[in-house]
Motif scaffolding. Structure first.
Motif, PDB file in Angstrom:
ATOM      1  N   ASP A 237       0.827  -1.207   0.000  1.00 53.49           N
ATOM      2  CA  ASP A 237       0.000   0.000   0.000  1.00 53.49           C
ATOM      3  C   ASP A 237       0.863   1.259   0.000  1.00 53.49           C
ATOM      4  O   ASP A 237       0.592   2.225  -0.731  1.00 53.49           O
ATOM      5  CB  ASP A 237      -0.921  -0.017   1.224  1.00 53.49           C
ATOM      6  N   LEU A 238       1.934   1.260   0.801  1.00 52.44           N
ATOM      7  CA  LEU A 238       2.788   2.445   0.904  1.00 52.44           C
ATOM      8  C   LEU A 238       3.501   2.747  -0.413  1.00 52.44           C
ATOM      9  O   LEU A 238       3.534   3.892  -0.861  1.00 52.44           O
ATOM     10  CB  LEU A 238       3.814   2.263   2.026  1.00 52.44           C
TER      11      LEU A 238
ATOM     12  N   ARG B  57       4.161   6.007  -5.248  1.00 49.56           N
ATOM     13  CA  ARG B  57       4.312   6.053  -6.705  1.00 49.56           C
ATOM     14  C   ARG B  57       3.449   7.140  -7.327  1.00 49.56           C
ATOM     15  O   ARG B  57       3.840   7.781  -8.312  1.00 49.56           O
ATOM     16  CB  ARG B  57       3.939   4.693  -7.291  1.00 49.56           C
ATOM     17  N   GLU B  58       2.290   7.382  -6.714  1.00 53.22           N
ATOM     18  CA  GLU B  58       1.391   8.405  -7.242  1.00 53.22           C
ATOM     19  C   GLU B  58       1.826   9.817  -6.859  1.00 53.22           C
ATOM     20  O   GLU B  58       1.436  10.797  -7.489  1.00 53.22           O
ATOM     21  CB  GLU B  58      -0.035   8.168  -6.729  1.00 53.22           C
TER      22      GLU B  58
ATOM     23  N   TYR C  44      15.065   9.746 -15.111  1.00 49.34           N
ATOM     24  CA  TYR C  44      15.482   8.354 -15.092  1.00 49.34           C
ATOM     25  C   TYR C  44      14.476   7.561 -14.263  1.00 49.34           C
ATOM     26  O   TYR C  44      13.691   8.128 -13.484  1.00 49.34           O
ATOM     27  CB  TYR C  44      16.894   8.189 -14.514  1.00 49.34           C
ATOM     28  N   GLU C  45      14.484   6.270 -14.386  1.00 51.83           N
ATOM     29  CA  GLU C  45      13.531   5.414 -13.668  1.00 51.83           C
ATOM     30  C   GLU C  45      13.828   5.424 -12.169  1.00 51.83           C
ATOM     31  O   GLU C  45      14.979   5.294 -11.749  1.00 51.83           O
ATOM     32  CB  GLU C  45      13.610   3.984 -14.187  1.00 51.83           C
ATOM     33  N   VAL C  46      12.783   5.602 -11.370  1.00 51.54           N
ATOM     34  CA  VAL C  46      12.918   5.596  -9.914  1.00 51.54           C
ATOM     35  C   VAL C  46      12.168   4.382  -9.374  1.00 51.54           C
ATOM     36  O   VAL C  46      10.971   4.201  -9.660  1.00 51.54           O
ATOM     37  CB  VAL C  46      12.347   6.886  -9.289  1.00 51.54           C
ATOM     38  N   ARG C  47      12.862   3.573  -8.597  1.00 50.03           N
ATOM     39  CA  ARG C  47      12.241   2.382  -8.030  1.00 50.03           C
ATOM     40  C   ARG C  47      11.929   2.639  -6.548  1.00 50.03           C
ATOM     41  O   ARG C  47      12.772   3.133  -5.801  1.00 50.03           O
ATOM     42  CB  ARG C  47      13.154   1.172  -8.181  1.00 50.03           C
ATOM     43  N   ILE C  48      10.697   2.303  -6.155  1.00 51.40           N
ATOM     44  CA  ILE C  48      10.264   2.434  -4.758  1.00 51.40           C
ATOM     45  C   ILE C  48      10.042   1.032  -4.219  1.00 51.40           C
ATOM     46  O   ILE C  48       9.299   0.238  -4.822  1.00 51.40           O
ATOM     47  CB  ILE C  48       8.961   3.256  -4.656  1.00 51.40           C
TER      48      ILE C  48
ATOM     49  N   ALA D 150       7.790  -5.625  -1.643  1.00 47.72           N
ATOM     50  CA  ALA D 150       6.893  -4.921  -2.571  1.00 47.72           C
ATOM     51  C   ALA D 150       7.710  -3.890  -3.335  1.00 47.72           C
ATOM     52  O   ALA D 150       8.657  -3.308  -2.798  1.00 47.72           O
ATOM     53  CB  ALA D 150       5.754  -4.239  -1.817  1.00 47.72           C
ATOM     54  N   SER D 151       7.353  -3.685  -4.596  1.00 48.80           N
ATOM     55  CA  SER D 151       8.131  -2.768  -5.427  1.00 48.80           C
ATOM     56  C   SER D 151       7.254  -2.110  -6.476  1.00 48.80           C
ATOM     57  O   SER D 151       6.332  -2.738  -7.006  1.00 48.80           O
ATOM     58  CB  SER D 151       9.279  -3.526  -6.095  1.00 48.80           C
ATOM     59  N   GLU D 152       7.529  -0.849  -6.728  1.00 50.81           N
ATOM     60  CA  GLU D 152       6.870  -0.095  -7.798  1.00 50.81           C
ATOM     61  C   GLU D 152       7.947   0.751  -8.472  1.00 50.81           C
ATOM     62  O   GLU D 152       8.976   1.071  -7.857  1.00 50.81           O
ATOM     63  CB  GLU D 152       5.769   0.819  -7.248  1.00 50.81           C
TER      64      GLU D 152
END
Length: 608
Positions: free
Chosen positions: A517-518, A523-524, A531-535, A545-547
């Motif tokens: 959920d976090l 991500r929003e 560049y691509e940012v991974r959370i 969990a990854s977005e």
């Protein structure tokens, strides 16, 4: 007139009630009926001096006022009304204020009936051996049901409900009957005016001109201006500079004797030296022992306060220093966060207390603040045998050093219409609650009793409870100690860097859902980069969990107008390499809105 005769005409009482049952309105009518305030000075919630108290309809600070009332019998009496906070966060302050009384008016809304804090406050009064006088308020409303509510008082609270006084604090109907009941049913104070001095501190605050003003109830003995006194718990010694009572204006008196309530000013400048519940005695003629019930007030909820403008750090520190002068239960210490910069780790009595402090800082000192997620105090047993308390999840030791992690539990009481009992039970089970009891008070009202982890209550339980009961459920809780749990530290990483302000301690069973959920919400909120940012959400080194946030992409092949495909591939590879180098040196700025959205503490708001 002998001192014992003076005590015979004194009544010390408090008004206790669930929020919005009319406690402050009844106090207003009592002040008017005893001519303590003129019609010109009258205003709603007269004893509530803070704007926040009026806006929210709650009492935050205790107040004591001496009233003179001539009974129907023709005898003049002195009534000491001690107005107390009603919220569970200030439970200890309420218990000390009640200890200064011999009786209490238990105000119950004739429409709503007995609710969660009605029960909690009534039991608090019973624990202090007070004479309880039930008062049914709002009987002027068409929906009032006095007969049913009287039966509820008898069945739920366990006191005589048929002798309840019927009144309407709004119109003034029956208020004089309430005062007559105070005189006839609440006993006069005891105590020996000639004995060594023994006085109870039940509130104190800082006055910028005179120092600390201390509200006291004299249990034994007599105190006069110029005498040297000592606070037993802190060992502070000081000379009494002023004695007085609030009528409700501050009025000086020559002495305060056993059974009387008033205030003293000693010139002490630090409110922490006059702690609530402490005992005052004479230095030269000390009492044998302190009054029972004193305890150090300890914060139970912690959060970080950070200025949105980093340059306002000094202003925030000065504001906290000043606020601490009037609130000894509030604590703070400097804290540094990689995400939020410099700020303070602050301790509060509960969520409402936290919200009040934050709102006062923003209003009174014009500060723009951001608050990190509220957390509770966890108890950590280390492999070395040492036990430490942790109030910041980021400070949790490595798993290899942990022997056991314990979390605080609270005893939760929920009153609600029986139509919503299924939804309430489901919510409590989802929050790892342990059911203790369900009682149907009437065919339409139910009392639900659970033991629940305090962390689950702190986050957003109150909001969810109000949602699933359409606003009708009421909540009360009190701590019941620590219990071991399968708890883990959940880290949030943005671009492979941990964000300490987003670290949480959660139950292992809930870790995946909370982490997913976090990262989805972040991500929003976090803006796109070049560049691509991974959370990621991680338990230790394991990502659960990854977005990813897609990068902005410039069309580097737009200028091509033909030719070999290798030209296009060359430009794309060059762009890819550039983004890789950019990611190595780039830093993702997390906007303040991210912390507000992810850790929305709206559950603290509202009246419980």
């Amino acid at each position: 007139m002998t001192p014992s005769d003076q005590q015979r005409f004194i009544r010390n009482f408090s008004i206790i009630a669930h929020i919005d049952h009319g406690k402050s309105t009844l106090a207003d009518r009592v002040l008017e009926l005893t001519h303590a305030i003129s019609a010109r000075d009258a205003k709603e919630q007269y004893l509530d001096s803070m704007d926040l108290e009026r806006e929210r309809g709650i009492t935050i600070k205790a107040a004591a006022v001496r009233l003179r009332y001539e009974a129907r019998s023709g005898e003049a009496h002195v009534l000491n009304l001690i107005d107390t906070p009603g919220h569970v966060d200030f439970n200890y302050e309420v218990s000390r204020s009640l200890a200064a009384c011999e009786g209490a008016l238990l105000v119950v809304d004739a429409v709503q009936g007995v609710e969660a804090q009605t029960l909690a406050n009534a039991y608090l009064a019973i624990d202090n051996n007070l004479e309880i006088v039930p008062v049914l308020n709002k009987i002027d409303l068409p929906a009032a049901r006095p007969t049913e509510v009287m039966a509820e008082i008898e069945e739920v609270v366990g006191i005589e409900g048929r002798q309840a006084i019927l009144c309407s604090a709004k119109t003034g109907q029956g208020v004089q009957d309430v005062l007559e009941a105070v005189i006839s049913r609440i006993p006069a104070p005891g105590g020996d005016p000639a004995a060594p001095l023994k006085a109870l501190i039940f509130d104190s605050w800082f006055d910028s001109f005179r120092g600390v003003v201390t509200l006291i109830r004299v249990v034994d003995g007599t105190m006069r201006t110029g005498e040297l006194v000592e606070m037993l718990a802190t060992g502070t010694q000081a000379e009494i500079q002023d004695l007085g009572v609030f009528t409700p204006a501050a009025t000086p008196v020559a002495a305060l004797s056993a059974g009387e309530v008033g205030f003293i000013i000693t010139g002490v400048k630090d409110v922490r030296k006059t702690q609530i519940g402490d005992t005052i005695t004479h230095v030269r003629r000390r009492c044998e022992g302190a009054l029972a019930g004193f305890q150090q007030v300890r914060p139970v909820v912690f959060a970080g306060l950070f200025p949105i403008d980093g340059g306002a750090y000094e202003e925030l520190r000065d504001a906290l220093d000043r606020l601490r002068l009037n609130d000894a239960a509030f604590s703070y210490e400097p804290e540094s966060s990689l995400a939020l910069g410099l700020g303070f780790r602050c301790g509060f009595l509960g969520l409402l207390h936290m919200e009040i402090v934050q709102e006062r800082l923003e209003r009174e000192y014009s500060l723009d603040l951001i608050t990190s997620a509220p957390t509770v105090v966890y108890r950590v047993e280390l492999t070395s045998g040492e036990t430490v308390d942790i109030d910041n999840p980021a400070a949790l030791p490595e798993p290899t050093r942990l022997n056991q992690l314990l979390e605080p539990f609270v005893d939760v009481t929920i009153h609600a219409p029986s139509d919503y009992v299924g939804a309430i039970l489901k919510l409590c089970e989802e929050r790892r609650g342990i059911q203790k009891d369900i009682r149907y008070l009437t065919k339409n009202r139910v009392l639900v009793h659970y033991d629940m982890p305090f962390a689950e209550v702190v986050f957003d339980f109150f909001d969810k409870l109000k949602s699933c009961s359409r606003g009708y459920a009421t909540l009360d809780y009190h701590p019941v100690g620590y219990r071991a749990g399968d708890l883990v530290r959940l880290d949030i990483l943005v671009d492979a860097r941990p964000v300490d302000a987003l670290t949480l301690i959660v139950h292992r069973d809930n870790a995946y859902a909370r982490g997913k959920d976090l990262v989805a919400r972040l991500r929003e909120i976090i803006p796109r980069q070049s560049y691509e940012v991974r959370i990621q959400a991680a338990l230790g080194r394991r990502v659960i969990a990854s977005e990813s946030i897609r990068p902005y992409r410039k069309d580097v092949t737009a200028k091509l107008y033909g030719g070999d495909i290798t030209r296009k591939r060359k430009l794309l590879e060059k762009q890819k390499e550039g983004k890789r180098r950019m990611k190595q040196v780039g830093k993702v700025e997390i906007p303040q809105e991210a912390f507000l959205a992810v850790f929305d503490t709206g559950g603290a708001k509202g009246k419980k």
